[in-house]
Write a protein that holds these residues in place. Structure first.
Motif, PDB file in Angstrom:
ATOM      1  N   ASN A 363       0.825  -1.199   0.217  1.00  0.00           N
ATOM      2  CA  ASN A 363       0.039  -0.003   0.017  1.00  0.00           C
ATOM      3  C   ASN A 363       0.900   1.281   0.180  1.00  0.00           C
ATOM      4  O   ASN A 363       0.247   2.409   0.506  1.00  0.00           O
ATOM      5  CB  ASN A 363      -0.840   0.099   1.221  1.00  0.00           C
ATOM      6  CG  ASN A 363      -0.409   0.239   2.503  1.00  0.00           C
ATOM      7  OD1 ASN A 363       0.854  -0.038   2.503  1.00  0.00           O
ATOM      8  ND2 ASN A 363      -1.048   0.330   3.421  1.00  0.00           N
ATOM      9  N   ASP A 370      -6.431   2.502  -1.178  1.00  0.00           N
ATOM     10  CA  ASP A 370      -6.595   1.329  -2.103  1.00  0.00           C
ATOM     11  C   ASP A 370      -6.443   0.183  -1.009  1.00  0.00           C
ATOM     12  O   ASP A 370      -5.210  -0.535  -1.147  1.00  0.00           O
ATOM     13  CB  ASP A 370      -5.667   1.445  -3.076  1.00  0.00           C
ATOM     14  CG  ASP A 370      -5.811   0.393  -4.079  1.00  0.00           C
ATOM     15  OD1 ASP A 370      -7.022  -0.400  -3.958  1.00  0.00           O
ATOM     16  OD2 ASP A 370      -4.611   0.193  -4.955  1.00  0.00           O
ATOM     17  N   GLN A 373      -6.201  -6.592  -1.509  1.00  0.00           N
ATOM     18  CA  GLN A 373      -7.040  -7.685  -1.542  1.00  0.00           C
ATOM     19  C   GLN A 373      -6.414  -9.151  -1.425  1.00  0.00           C
ATOM     20  O   GLN A 373      -5.502  -9.690  -2.180  1.00  0.00           O
ATOM     21  CB  GLN A 373      -7.926  -7.778  -2.894  1.00  0.00           C
ATOM     22  CG  GLN A 373      -8.606  -6.702  -2.874  1.00  0.00           C
ATOM     23  CD  GLN A 373      -9.853  -6.707  -2.029  1.00  0.00           C
ATOM     24  OE1 GLN A 373     -10.502  -7.529  -1.701  1.00  0.00           O
ATOM     25  NE2 GLN A 373     -10.033  -5.420  -1.564  1.00  0.00           N
ATOM     26  N   GLY A 374      -6.076  -9.443  -0.138  1.00  0.00           N
ATOM     27  CA  GLY A 374      -5.195 -10.767  -0.075  1.00  0.00           C
ATOM     28  C   GLY A 374      -3.722 -10.347   0.310  1.00  0.00           C
ATOM     29  O   GLY A 374      -3.159  -9.415  -0.110  1.00  0.00           O
TER      30      GLY A 374
END
Length: 461
Positions: A363, A370, A373-374
């Protein structure tokens, strides 16, 4: 410089940034198409405050010299002026002299005799404080009112010139103009305005050509030629296999503007709300209807940077799947333990230094905007430490070293081994800077804040 009225002016813009390079064939074609002037931007604030704060160029001397050699020879061959703006990246006096030194060497090597003008845009803090006290400096959003001590804190301050100082240098006989900080558009607009071209089409064309080939179907292929006349302007790529389209040309008004229909210059505002874009063929675009509204008060934007501390950076990488599955817990623990150990070891509270942990691959760019995801496959951990002095910044980074190498998550019963990218792990970045000036000062005259020095040709050969 002959100021005889002309029907049109052709501006050759070889690239968006001096030193970025361009194919030689595009310059040759620009001359064949009848270019009247070559204009190129040499700087920007895009890469942050370091270049202004330190007065150092972003581009390497070899790249700038390569481009200038081609452009100087072209200008001499065609007997047309060459104009460079924002020399040395930030347009400081050192940047102008740096570019002038390169030009002098190239003129000697090539046996060229060209009259060179240097325009200096660096500003004196004392004089600006007088203007501030008289109420002639105003903030531009989002900054607030300027404090006098901010001016004293700046290592360098530049004023962003419009076209007028460049015109003054040309009218004094300069064949090469090396300008300090200037608006991107002023570099291209100066010669056409001097030749009597209308302000609306001139400023609009100058905006479109400021980044060279960015308004074309292949921005990497070189620059463009803008032909400005009494009714508008026509723009075409210099590379024969590249195209301009109405959409590509119109879209460039979205670039680096608050309002896609208006753009402020020192002496007024470009208004393209009534502009029309027409494809003349599959390569050229005609633009008409652009307007320019002269301001009641001519203003010059100020840019300034100051030192905010000294930085040390360290970078390690994580591939341990357990840590990656719990990466937010891991980085939280890293922050807590580093803060504790710095206080234990150096006796420094959190208000005496600062650090940032950026997780590249997770990130680092957008952070919480944002959500991941996983778990990622691998993550690069960058630690950036800022302190009042270099030794303290490096000491904090060294304290972080074992944590960035072996820190487990709270539920792990073993010490992981992570990977540093470099040895030594800590790299001292030196002083860090921040922009602190985004203000407009009322001009006494359009040229009074700028100093012009012209050198006679050296008569090489």
């Amino acid at each position: 410089m002959d100021n005889e009225a002309v029907g049109s002016v052709r501006v050759l813009a070889p690239t968006g940034m001096l030193g970025a390079g361009f194919p030689d064939i595009t310059i040759e074609r620009g001359l064949e198409l009848g270019a009247d002037v070559i204009s190129v931007d040499g700087g920007s604030t895009d890469s942050g405050p370091y270049y202004l704060g330190s007065s150092q160029p972003k581009t390497t001397r070899a790249a700038v010299a390569r481009d200038l050699r081609v452009l100087l020879k072209a200008a001499a061959h065609a007997d047309i002026p060459l104009i460079v703006g924002s020399c040395g990246t930030s347009g400081t006096d050192n940047g102008v002299d740096w570019a002038a030194g390169i030009v002098a060497d190239l003129l000697a090597e090539e046996g060229l005799d060209l009259r060179v003008a240097r325009i200096y845009s660096e500003q004196d803090a004392g004089r600006l404080k007088e203007r501030l006290a008289d109420g002639h400096i105003r903030p531009l959003p989002p900054l607030g009112e300027l404090q006098p001590e901010t001016l004293d804190d700046c290592t360098h301050i530049v004023g962003m010139m419009g076209h007028e100082p460049i015109v003054a240098a040309l009218e004094a006989g300069a064949q090469v103009v090396l300008a300090g900080r200037a608006t991107d558009t002023a570099v291209a607009a100066a010669y056409p305005l001097m030749k009597g071209m209308p302000t609306g089409p001139t400023w609009h064309a100058s905006k479109i050509v400021e980044c060279g080939g960015q308004c074309t179907s292949n921005p990497r292929s070189g620059g463009v030629l803008a032909t400005i006349d009494a009714d508008g302007f026509t723009i075409e790529p210099l590379h024969p296999e590249v195209s301009c389209t109405p959409i590509l040309v119109a879209a460039h008004m979205l670039y680096e503007t608050v309002n896609p229909y208006q753009m402020r210059e020192p002496d007024g505002t470009l208004d393209v709300s009534e502009a029309t874009y027409t494809a003349l063929d599959d390569r050229r675009v005609r633009v008409e209807g652009s307007q320019f509204h002269v301001a009641e008060q001519h203003t010059v934007k100020l840019e300034g940077a100051r030192i905010t501390g000294y930085e040390t950076v360290s970078f390690s990488a994580i591939r341990d799947p357990h840590i990656l599955a719990n990466i937010e817990d891991w980085v939280h623990l890293l922050r807590v333990m580093l803060t504790q150990r710095v206080e234990q070891t150096l006796g420094l509270g959190a208000d005496k230094y600062a650090f940032d942990v950026r997780l590249y691959g997770y990130n680092a760019v957008l952070g919480e905007h944002d959500p991941a995801q996983g778990p990622p496959r691998e993550v690069g951990v960058m630690l950036l430490v800022n302190a009042p002095d270099q030794a303290t910044a490096t000491a904090v980074a060294k304290i972080a070293n074992p944590l960035m190498l072996h820190l487990p998550t709270p539920d792990m019963n073993y010490l992981p081994s992570l990977a540093f990218a470099t040895s030594p792990a800590e790299t001292e970045r030196g002083p860090a800077y921040e922009f602190v000036l985004n203000h407009a000062v009322d001009s006494i005259t359009p040229t009074d804040m700028f100093r012009i020095e012209t050198e006679e040709p050296a008569h090489h050969g």
